[in-house]
Design an enzyme around this catalytic site. Structure first.
Site, PDB file in Angstrom:
ATOM      1  N   CYS A 161     -10.556   0.569   7.443  1.00  0.00           N
ATOM      2  CA  CYS A 161      -9.979   1.838   8.001  1.00  0.00           C
ATOM      3  C   CYS A 161     -10.759   3.098   7.183  1.00  0.00           C
ATOM      4  CB  CYS A 161      -8.427   1.893   7.695  1.00  0.00           C
ATOM      5  SG  CYS A 161      -8.026   1.255   6.053  1.00  0.00           S
ATOM      6  N   GLU A 208       0.900  -1.223   0.159  1.00  0.00           N
ATOM      7  CA  GLU A 208      -0.008   0.098   0.044  1.00  0.00           C
ATOM      8  C   GLU A 208       0.826   1.164  -0.079  1.00  0.00           C
ATOM      9  OE1 GLU A 208      -3.778  -1.311   2.474  1.00  0.00           O
ATOM     10  OE2 GLU A 208      -2.162  -1.018   3.704  1.00  0.00           O
TER      11      GLU A 208
END
Ligand code: FUB
Ligand code: ZN
Length: 637
Positions: A407, A311
């Site tokens: 998230c 990521e």
């Protein structure tokens, strides 16, 4: 400024309403597992089970921790969002439910102040033994932020007391007892700064600085930690130091690297600390890292992190549009970073980045109906490939209702409900208008009415209703060369400074003509392409407006035309958009490549170019009409 600015009409106020009326209740229901057909959360249940365990000494049946090791942070972010929403729209029942949730969280706190349901329920003997992956400090940070927000929004100290007790434990452990280590996922640092401000306790600032200062000094810390333990969460590679920005002491880090959310949360804390201490070395590091992101590693949409693996950031100018990551959280973190940079140096370019990330990636992160969310924000979508084949599996062509790793949705919620904090700032007797949205600012010394349809209108009108004020109005970079302000003042570093008193009307006109952007020639993936912007809003073409196929198009940069008669132009779209207000669409003259044999893979003749109109919509509105093609960068003739 959330207490002082009452939003009225327009795009940002519309989102604030959507948050209060739909997103906050929807997310509350998800976290309590009351929504069918979305990824289960159990996040509230985890707190319930931990509190039962601590009260009775026994886990309830099926009372194991469920979810990601950082599942607690979803609840924390939601509390933070819900707390801000109470300022926008008071709701006694919601306030009471938040208060009950705080009781539940307090019940899940151990006697010494420890708070983390994953470890309390499933790994009570492993606390603080895996800072690399364990997310204990990350979850603590988010709960500290929630505590500070709830206290600031409502005066409720319940969670603040809980989190001060938790921070005291961290202080004892890492400072008094001198335990080595620093968080694998930065977050607690920026949160401790908030807790310091909310509580006035200097120890929290000291601990924030400590975590920032020790990071990367012993860059082998995580390798040593891994060697000492016999358990893992995912088995993150402890020698991949850049992933969690532990490769060098923070002041020496040359580029933004590694996991992009971790990076910008860390840089936010660094900038916050530097703005307080005014330390030159830390300030320089912040400037360098900000430039590294925004001059070489950021998408035009304000998305950051160009690869799914880790990521993470990759290399300068490596910005693929289809395999992109551009996590919503990362752009939220970039907004945090940019807003702290504004404290470090009053320069409009930081506000420009806030706008870029906000109007594009962050807004795109939420479906217009408020119940679906993007995690990854691609700039190019090919149905059947995006979200399907392994290299593109992460880049979904439509927003899901929730995620196993959730998230982003509550992060977007807390950012959008606290938007007034980014619109306005007050510093050294000057009122800074950083971003524009219609509303009324009420301060003890002045009251100002703001009327605007921005970003879908070129005028921002400030009427000083009472008092006298020094005002600094951000002139966005896109309009730097062409703007007007109706009263005399001085332009400096992206702001127009003036003094105004009761009765004054200040009219700012910005250049909202559609622009064709080119990327630096080192961005190979955008070679020969253009992307359209109007003000801060990036545009995209979707199949839905263009006969299904947008990959045979090229546009003619000179023929961009604004079409203001929307949302009717968007093809009658979509649920819950009735109060979207005026939205510009853009029509661009262009051509379409037509091939005689539609099945020929390659050809040297049997094709022609036909004149075509390319219809473009704001990028943040893409993906609201089912799965279809989408692209931001379009070949330019
Ligand atoms: O690790 C916590 C959060 O989950 C990160 O910030 C996101 O990137 C996701 O991995
Ligand atoms: Zn996220």
């Amino acid at each position: 400024m959330i207490h002082h600015y009452k939003l009225s009409e327009g795009l940002i106020p519309r989102y604030a309403r959507l948050l209060c009326d739909t997103v906050i209740p929807f997310q509350e229901a998800v976290l309590n597992d009351r929504i069918e057909g979305v990824a289960p959360s159990h996040a509230v249940d985890n707190f319930r089970n931990a509190s039962i365990l601590l009260r009775t000494g026994k886990k309830p049946e099926n009372g194991d921790f469920y979810g990601m090791v950082f599942q607690d942070s979803d609840v924390a972010k939601w509390i933070e969002a819900a707390a801000y929403s109470l300022v926008i729209k008071p709701d006694a029942e919601l306030e009471a439910r938040i208060d009950e949730l705080c009781d539940l969280i307090a019940g899940a706190q151990e006697a010494d102040g420890y708070l983390n349901t994953h470890f309390t329920l499933n790994r009570p003997d492993k606390k603080f033994t895996n800072l690399l992956e364990g997310h204990e400090l990350y979850c603590a940070g988010h709960m500290m932020e929630a505590a500070a927000a709830l206290y600031e929004a409502t005066g409720n100290r319940k969670l603040l007391d809980v989190m001060q007790k938790n921070a005291d434990l961290l202080y004892r452990y890492f400072i008094t007892e001198g335990t080595e280590g620093y968080p694998g996922h930065p977050e607690v640092e920026l949160a401790l700064m908030r807790l310091w401000r909310a509580s006035g306790n200097e120890k929290y600032r000291e601990l924030a600085e400590h975590f920032v200062n020790v990071r990367g000094v012993d860059s082998d810390f995580y390798k040593k930690e891994a060697a000492k333990r016999d358990w893992k969460v995912w088995g993150n590679d402890a020698s991949n130091k850049e992933y969690q920005q532990s490769h060098l002491p923070v002041r020496e880090q040359p580029d933004a690297v590694g996991h992009s959310v971790r990076a910008v949360y860390l840089y936010t804390a660094m900038a916050d600390i530097a703005a307080v201490t005014r330390e030159p070395e830390l300030t320089e590091a912040c400037m360098r890292l900000f430039d590294s992101i925004t001059k070489r590693r950021m998408y035009i949409t304000g998305g950051i992190g160009s690869m799914v693996y880790g990521e993470a950031f990759t290399k300068d100018y490596d910005l693929p549009n289809d395999t992109v990551y551009a996590e919503t959280c990362a752009s939220i973190g970039l907004i945090f970073f940019a807003s702290k940079m504004l404290k470090l140096k009053r320069d409009g370019r930081f506000a420009d980045i806030i706008e870029r990330a906000f109007y594009n990636t962050v807004l795109a992160g939420i479906e217009l109906d408020g119940t679906k969310f993007f995690y990854v924000n691609p700039l190019e979508v090919i149905p059947g490939v995006s979200g399907v084949i392994p290299t593109h599996g992460h880049a979904l062509p439509k927003r899901p209702g929730w995620f196993g790793c959730a998230c982003c949705p509550p992060n977007a919620a807390r950012l959008l409900t606290s938007v007034s904090n980014y619109l306005w700032e007050q510093e050294d007797g000057i009122l800074y208008s950083n971003l524009f949205a219609a509303g009324r600012l009420t301060l003890p010394e002045t009251e100002i009415l703001v009327e605007t349809e921005y970003p879908f209108g070129d005028t921002v009108r400030y009427t000083v209703v009472s008092g006298e004020t020094k005002l600094a109005i951000h002139i966005p970079a896109f309009s730097e060369k062409k703007y007007s302000v109706s009263v005399p003042g001085e332009y400096r570093d992206g702001y127009y400074y003036l003094t105004a008193c009761a009765g004054d009307v200040i009219e700012v006109k910005l250049d909202m003509s559609p622009k064709l952007n080119r990327a630096n020639s080192r961005v190979a993936k955008d070679s020969g392409m253009g992307a359209v912007t109007v003000g801060p809003v990036v545009y995209c073409a979707e199949g839905a407006d263009n006969g299904g196929d947008i990959f045979s198009f090229s546009i003619d940069g000179c023929a961009l035309r604004l079409n203001r008669e929307t949302p009717a132009d968007l093809g009658g779209f979509a649920p819950a958009t009735d109060d979207l207000g005026k939205i510009y669409t853009v029509t661009a003259g262009g051509t379409r490549l037509v091939q005689d044999d539609p099945d020929a893979l390659y050809f040297t003749d049997g094709y022609r170019e036909e004149a075509a109109e390319v219809k473009l919509i704001p990028y943040f509105m893409w993906g609201n009409r089912g799965i279809n093609q989408m692209r931001v960068w379009i070949p330019v003739k």
